[in-house]
Write a protein that holds these residues in place. Structure first.
Motif, PDB file in Angstrom:
ATOM      1  N   LEU A 151       0.979  -6.174   2.502  1.00 20.11           N
ATOM      2  CA  LEU A 151       1.026  -7.112   1.374  1.00 20.11           C
ATOM      3  C   LEU A 151       2.377  -7.042   0.651  1.00 20.11           C
TER       4      LEU A 151
ATOM      5  N   PHE B 192       0.631  -1.939  -3.496  1.00 17.87           N
ATOM      6  CA  PHE B 192       1.679  -2.661  -2.761  1.00 17.87           C
ATOM      7  C   PHE B 192       2.971  -2.778  -3.570  1.00 17.87           C
TER       8      PHE B 192
ATOM      9  N   SER C 199       3.987 -12.941   6.629  1.00 14.53           N
ATOM     10  CA  SER C 199       2.951 -12.098   7.256  1.00 14.53           C
ATOM     11  C   SER C 199       3.143 -12.073   8.771  1.00 14.53           C
TER      12      SER C 199
ATOM     13  N   ALA D  49       4.874  -8.811   2.822  1.00 10.21           N
ATOM     14  CA  ALA D  49       4.617 -10.253   2.905  1.00 10.21           C
ATOM     15  C   ALA D  49       5.005 -10.939   1.592  1.00 10.21           C
ATOM     16  N   LEU D  50       4.712 -10.286   0.466  1.00  8.95           N
ATOM     17  CA  LEU D  50       5.060 -10.902  -0.821  1.00  8.95           C
ATOM     18  C   LEU D  50       6.576 -10.975  -1.009  1.00  8.95           C
TER      19      LEU D  50
ATOM     20  N   PHE E 245      -1.857 -12.504   8.031  1.00  9.46           N
ATOM     21  CA  PHE E 245      -1.899 -11.341   7.147  1.00  9.46           C
ATOM     22  C   PHE E 245      -2.854 -10.277   7.704  1.00  9.46           C
TER      23      PHE E 245
ATOM     24  N   MET F 126      -5.085  -1.347  -4.521  1.00  9.07           N
ATOM     25  CA  MET F 126      -3.926  -1.469  -3.602  1.00  9.07           C
ATOM     26  C   MET F 126      -2.633  -1.101  -4.329  1.00  9.07           C
TER      27      MET F 126
ATOM     28  N   GLY G 272      -1.757  -6.510   8.701  1.00 10.19           N
ATOM     29  CA  GLY G 272      -2.436  -5.305   8.205  1.00 10.19           C
ATOM     30  C   GLY G 272      -2.943  -4.439   9.346  1.00 10.19           C
TER      31      GLY G 272
ATOM     32  N   PHE H 174       4.301 -17.296   2.618  1.00  9.57           N
ATOM     33  CA  PHE H 174       3.423 -16.126   2.786  1.00  9.57           C
ATOM     34  C   PHE H 174       2.921 -16.037   4.227  1.00  9.57           C
TER      35      PHE H 174
ATOM     36  N   TRP I 284      -2.764  -1.892   4.356  1.00 13.79           N
ATOM     37  CA  TRP I 284      -2.876  -3.251   3.803  1.00 13.79           C
ATOM     38  C   TRP I 284      -1.909  -3.439   2.646  1.00 13.79           C
ATOM     39  N   SER I 285      -1.672  -2.360   1.900  1.00 13.45           N
ATOM     40  CA  SER I 285      -0.704  -2.449   0.800  1.00 13.45           C
ATOM     41  C   SER I 285       0.710  -2.610   1.352  1.00 13.45           C
TER      42      SER I 285
END
Lengths: 279, 243
Positions: free
Chosen positions: B101, B3, B148, B104-105, B232, B1, B236, B144, B97-98
């Motif tokens: 993520l 991200f 998300s 979200a991070l 999450f 990933m 994604g 998180f 997804w990256s």
């Protein structure tokens, strides 16, 4: 490098792109020319994987946009019509971010940023936030960003739209330099002069269809290199002739003040469609 | 990933305007603290302590939620609908997804940071609470989860108005009803069970238990974690839909 196979896009009942087929060779500058709403941007969005085709497909550097979009994304650079830069970041940070998105080596990024910012004439402004740049400068930065990861194919959507003539000439110079470097470019434009000046071949689009494809000089030569028009008389049809002398002789017989000028791609468009390109 | 570039850019933007970030993170929770803790709650007691002792864990959860959901959803929504900066990422080899993520991070960091600041202010005001590393874990999970949710909501929203409606009908009611300002035990059924549907209720209950030195309810941990996974996954999927 680019091959479309019956590429089609429908938005509900509206057919935006209708079974378009064309190929672009390596190192070629290929233009999609047409009025607003012709389907140029939708075509480029499908080729850059931003929009899913309704049917048909395309190959970019041998990779299918439908079955292998990730490989396609690695090999393309996109210079969009909209100035979608991060205005809070500096010029160098915008390019750094782009390099990171494309997993460029850490050691490679600073040198490439300098090389590209010098190429587009913005090196001195590298630490300024983008919000302080003019529209023309932002467009030059977009070109640098699109080239950052050394793509094999570059897509430019209306690269000079909204720019003043001086800024437009500057962008043309950059595209000309790229052309000499052997990069493959597909650009869309509704500026006749731009297509004529920059493109090796042009596809004229109207209402989602390709009307004709060819080198600008070849397209213009089909009906005749010169246009004869009756000044102030729109009811008298223009004539296309192959030599200036032939045109002048024909003008004498028209019974009005005439003008003889070189044929343009707009004349080709009018001949094909019966409409002006900016209509 | 891959991200990290997405996360890196968001952190860079925070570093460029730290005071703006600090101020926007602190305003709402401090207003709640002043209004409900020092103002309305002065002299009130709850569960054997002051109202301020009771309300701070709930405000920490609320702050983590607001500062993860809000900035992330606004930023993603604006980049999708107005500035189109998301298209630069969508034409790059960074997968959906990256993208989810990374966003979200960065939202999680914002939420954690604002909750941490509020914790310092609360402790400096004399609030009694037991400090434990698990508080950080619950706050991280809460932030998180809502970051998300912010990515998913912004990807689903077709206009700025849609985002505003989501705030009005989901986030604001949750802020007031999810046990931040009162204990869910005080409510009659079926309202008590109804507010247990909110993930924020479980975040508040967990933090309140930890702050009081009690064992947190394992079911609340599971529910909060399940919401985080679900949001999450949704984020994604929604990024993948537009990519």
């Amino acid at each position: 490098m680019i091959k479309t196979i019956n590429l089609t896009k429908n938005f509900g009942p509206l057919a935006a792109v209708k079974a378009v087929n064309f190929s672009v060779e390596k190192g070629e500058v290929f233009g999609l020319l047409g009025p607003n709403g012709a389907g140029k941007t939708t075509t480029i969005r499908m080729l850059t994987t931003l929009t899913l085709p309704s049917s048909g497909t395309a190959l970019i550097a041998g990779r299918d946009i439908l079955t292998d979009p990730l490989s396609v994304k690695k090999s393309i650079g996109v210079i969009p019509q909209m100035l979608n830069l991060d205005i809070d970041l500096t010029l160098a940070e915008n390019l750094e971010y782009h390099g990171r998105l494309h997993r460029m080596d850490r050691a490679d990024r600073p040198g490439r940023i300098e090389e590209l910012l010098r190429f587009v004439g913005l090196w001195e402004k590298r630490d300024l936030p983008v919000e302080h740049l003019s529209g023309g400068m932002r467009r030059r930065l977009l070109i640098a960003r699109g080239l950052m990861h050394r793509p094999a194919v570059v897509f430019m959507d209306e690269p000079t739209v909204g720019l003043d003539p001086q800024a437009r000439r500057l962008i043309w110079g950059l595209i000309d330099d790229l052309k000499r470097s052997g990069i493959t470019i597909l650009l869309t434009t509704h500026y006749i002069e731009e297509a004529d000046e920059l493109c090796d071949r042009v596809a004229i689009m109207r209402q989602g269809k390709i009307m004709t494809i060819g080198a600008p000089e070849d397209l213009k030569a089909v009906s005749g290199r010169y246009v004869l028009e009756c000044l102030g008389r729109h009811d008298v049809p223009r004539q296309f002739l192959h030599s200036r002398d032939e045109a002048l002789d024909a003008g004498k017989a028209m019974g009005c003040d005439v003008v003889v000028r070189d044929v343009t791609l707009e004349d080709v468009f009018i001949e094909l469609t019966g409409e002006r390109i900016d209509a | 990933m891959n991200f990290y570039p997405i996360f890196w850019k968001d952190m860079l933007l925070i570093r460029k305007k730290p005071w703006k970030f600090l101020a926007s993170s602190m305003v709402t929770p401090i207003l709640y603290l002043v209004t409900f803790g020092w103002g309305l709650g002065r002299g009130m007691s709850m569960a054997g302590g002051t109202y301020l002792d009771f309300i701070l864990p709930g405000l920490l959860a609320l702050s983590a939620m607001n500062n993860s959901f809000g900035p992330v959803s606004t930023s993603v929504n604006v980049s999708k609908l107005y500035t189109k900066t998301i298209e630069e990422v969508l034409v790059s080899p960074v997968g959906p997804w990256s993208i989810a993520l990374g966003r979200a991070l960065s939202g999680m960091v914002r939420g954690l940071f604002s909750a941490f600041l509020l914790l310092i202010v609360g402790l400096a005001s004399g609030v009694n609470m037991t400090l434990s590393p698990y508080i950080l874990l619950v706050l991280g999970l809460t932030a998180f989860c809502f970051a998300s949710a912010g990515v998913a909501a912004a990807m689903i929203a077709k206009s700025h108005e849609d985002m505003s409606n989501f705030n009005s009908f989901v986030i604001i009611p949750m802020s007031f009803l999810a046990g931040t300002f009162f204990s869910p035990d005080k409510l009659p059924e079926p309202f008590r069970s109804a507010i247990l549907v909110y993930p924020l209720t479980h975040a508040s209950m967990l933090l309140r238990a930890l702050a009081g030195g009690r064992e947190p309810d394992a079911l609340s941990v599971i529910i909060l974690a399940a919401y985080a996974v679900f949001f999450f996954y949704l984020a994604g999927r929604m990024v993948r839909r537009i990519a």
